[in-house]
Design an enzyme around this catalytic site. Sequence first.
Site, PDB file in Angstrom:
ATOM      1  N   ASP A 168       1.598  12.235   3.788  1.00 49.23           N
ATOM      2  CA  ASP A 168       2.834  12.131   3.215  1.00 49.23           C
ATOM      3  C   ASP A 168       2.661  11.738   1.762  1.00 49.23           C
ATOM      4  O   ASP A 168       3.412  12.362   0.948  1.00 49.23           O
ATOM      5  CB  ASP A 168       3.724  11.423   4.061  1.00 49.23           C
ATOM      6  CG  ASP A 168       3.800  11.731   5.572  1.00 49.23           C
ATOM      7  OD1 ASP A 168       3.070  12.707   5.917  1.00 49.23           O
ATOM      8  OD2 ASP A 168       4.603  11.179   6.023  1.00 49.23           O
ATOM      9  N   GLU A 410      -2.494   2.711  13.570  1.00 47.70           N
ATOM     10  CA  GLU A 410      -2.404   3.847  12.743  1.00 47.70           C
ATOM     11  C   GLU A 410      -3.437   3.949  11.667  1.00 47.70           C
ATOM     12  O   GLU A 410      -3.900   5.129  11.767  1.00 47.70           O
ATOM     13  CB  GLU A 410      -0.837   3.805  12.385  1.00 47.70           C
ATOM     14  CG  GLU A 410      -0.487   5.356  11.851  1.00 47.70           C
ATOM     15  CD  GLU A 410       0.910   5.100  11.280  1.00 47.70           C
ATOM     16  OE1 GLU A 410       1.660   4.121  11.288  1.00 47.70           O
ATOM     17  OE2 GLU A 410       1.513   6.218  10.957  1.00 47.70           O
TER      18      GLU A 410
HETATM   19  C1  GLC Z   1       3.253  10.473   9.489  1.00 48.59           C
HETATM   20  C2  GLC Z   1       1.832  10.977   9.067  1.00 48.59           C
HETATM   21  C3  GLC Z   1       1.658  12.314   9.883  1.00 48.59           C
HETATM   22  C4  GLC Z   1       1.783  12.164  11.404  1.00 48.59           C
HETATM   23  C5  GLC Z   1       3.262  11.662  11.641  1.00 48.59           C
HETATM   24  C6  GLC Z   1       3.112  11.199  13.023  1.00 48.59           C
HETATM   25  O1  GLC Z   1       4.226  10.983   9.139  1.00 48.59           O
HETATM   26  O2  GLC Z   1       1.687  11.151   7.819  1.00 48.59           O
HETATM   27  O3  GLC Z   1       0.550  12.875   9.358  1.00 48.59           O
HETATM   28  O4  GLC Z   1       1.541  13.619  11.893  1.00 48.59           O
HETATM   29  O5  GLC Z   1       3.312  10.378  10.973  1.00 48.59           O
HETATM   30  O6  GLC Z   1       2.184  10.354  13.585  1.00 48.59           O
END
Ligand code: GLC
Length: 449
Positions: A168, A410
């Site tokens: 992101d 994460e």
């Molecule tokens: C965030 C991450 C993305 C992922 C999402 C759910 O937005 O940047 O890559 O898919 O979280 O985990």
Amino acid sequence: MNREDLLKQAKEILAKNDHGTWTQPAMDMYANQWLWDSCFVAIGLAHYKPTRAIRELRSIFAGQWQNGMVPHQIFHGEHSYRNGARVWRSEVSPLSPPTVATSGITQPPVLAEAVWRIGKQLTPLQRDRLYKEFYPKLLAYHRWLYTERNPRREGLVVLVHPWETGMDDTPPWIEELRYHHTPLWIELVDKLQVEKIIDFTRQDAQMGGVHERISTLDALRLYDIVRRLRRKKYVTNQILRHSMFCIEDLFFNCILIRNNQILEEIAQSIRRRVPTDLRVQFAKAAVALEDLWHEEDAQYYSRNFNTGEPLRDSTLATFLPLYSRSIDKMRAAELVKRLQKKREYWLPYPVPSVPKNSKYFGDHHYWSGPTWLNTNWLIMDGLRAYGYNELAQEVCEKSIDMVTTSGFREYFSPLDGRGAGATNFSWTAALIIDMLSDKKKRRRRSAQK
Ligand code: GLC
């Protein structure tokens, strides 16, 4: 903790995040189903519950649009309806599925990889059935990418929102975002300094604090772009006509190029052929990738679609051409040399999302410093494809160590391995399962030699 316990814990996390047909990325943060998260989950599940892995993929394709697009988010149930579906309102497009609410953009296309890896765990007959079920859906998705998102037919597809990269707040996109997209109302928020108030309401920042995530002003810019995409009913040529903010993204295109190859393998295995016009685009893409090489900086970059300018902020995307398997050995060697530079990427827990000497680097700053399991997994696969098995193994060991010490977080600090962001994160668990199973297999193979 020994490796057996780690494996057991990983499976427990996937079971806890399991909603029966789809898996939530993390119970404490992400309420909906996400495209590439589910693909990684399926890759992990394939080792011990292939039927459940297939169900995960079916649930993704339940959100596929009539034009072939596979959305990056699928909204399940009341709670998530409030959070996401109202923002995206996929029903504005006549092409969205009538009974499932989704977003209107996509995410890195690791779908063919997931189908193929599940196939490897099945008997030939089951595999045949699996590939026959998913091949037409995959083909429609790749076709959408190479028609709608490839307006000049030059091979590299265009993205219209940084969420499509999966990373992101990756620096090149954020730079472009700030430059091209600050509407008046966001300038006002900035001037009146009300973003501190908004900070309190941010769900994503609750785990680690606002300083670890994308800034509120940038987050508002991202939401503003969603509004604009929605106004254009998610039709790409309408979007491209009115926006300076579209990028030929290196990371996404490398993943797509590899998945094109896998799609062809799947087709072959069920005695079909990817249509010629599409194969021409696949071939063009592999060649066009070389245009993203920057001779002076000796690395690959994404490119602004309108100006053709390279976006010269280094990120781990520069290593993804290894995963794409479409560069020559000399280039691969140059990338490996960069990967091992201690001032840049070869930190105690590699591979950081941006190099340590970048002005953006923060060891816990989301996609702007931390090490993530899924990107390590892609880089490991690329290293192996070019014969750098020991280096891949080192990245693998460090990844396993990080999770053993810090839990299934994460993302992780590349400096000391401390975890951050969501806890009990699904793709971290799934890819640990894959890494541990893969290690076992390799050990067995070398014992047999
Ligand atoms: C965030 C991450 C993305 C992922 C999402 C759910 O937005 O940047 O890559 O898919 O979280 O985990």
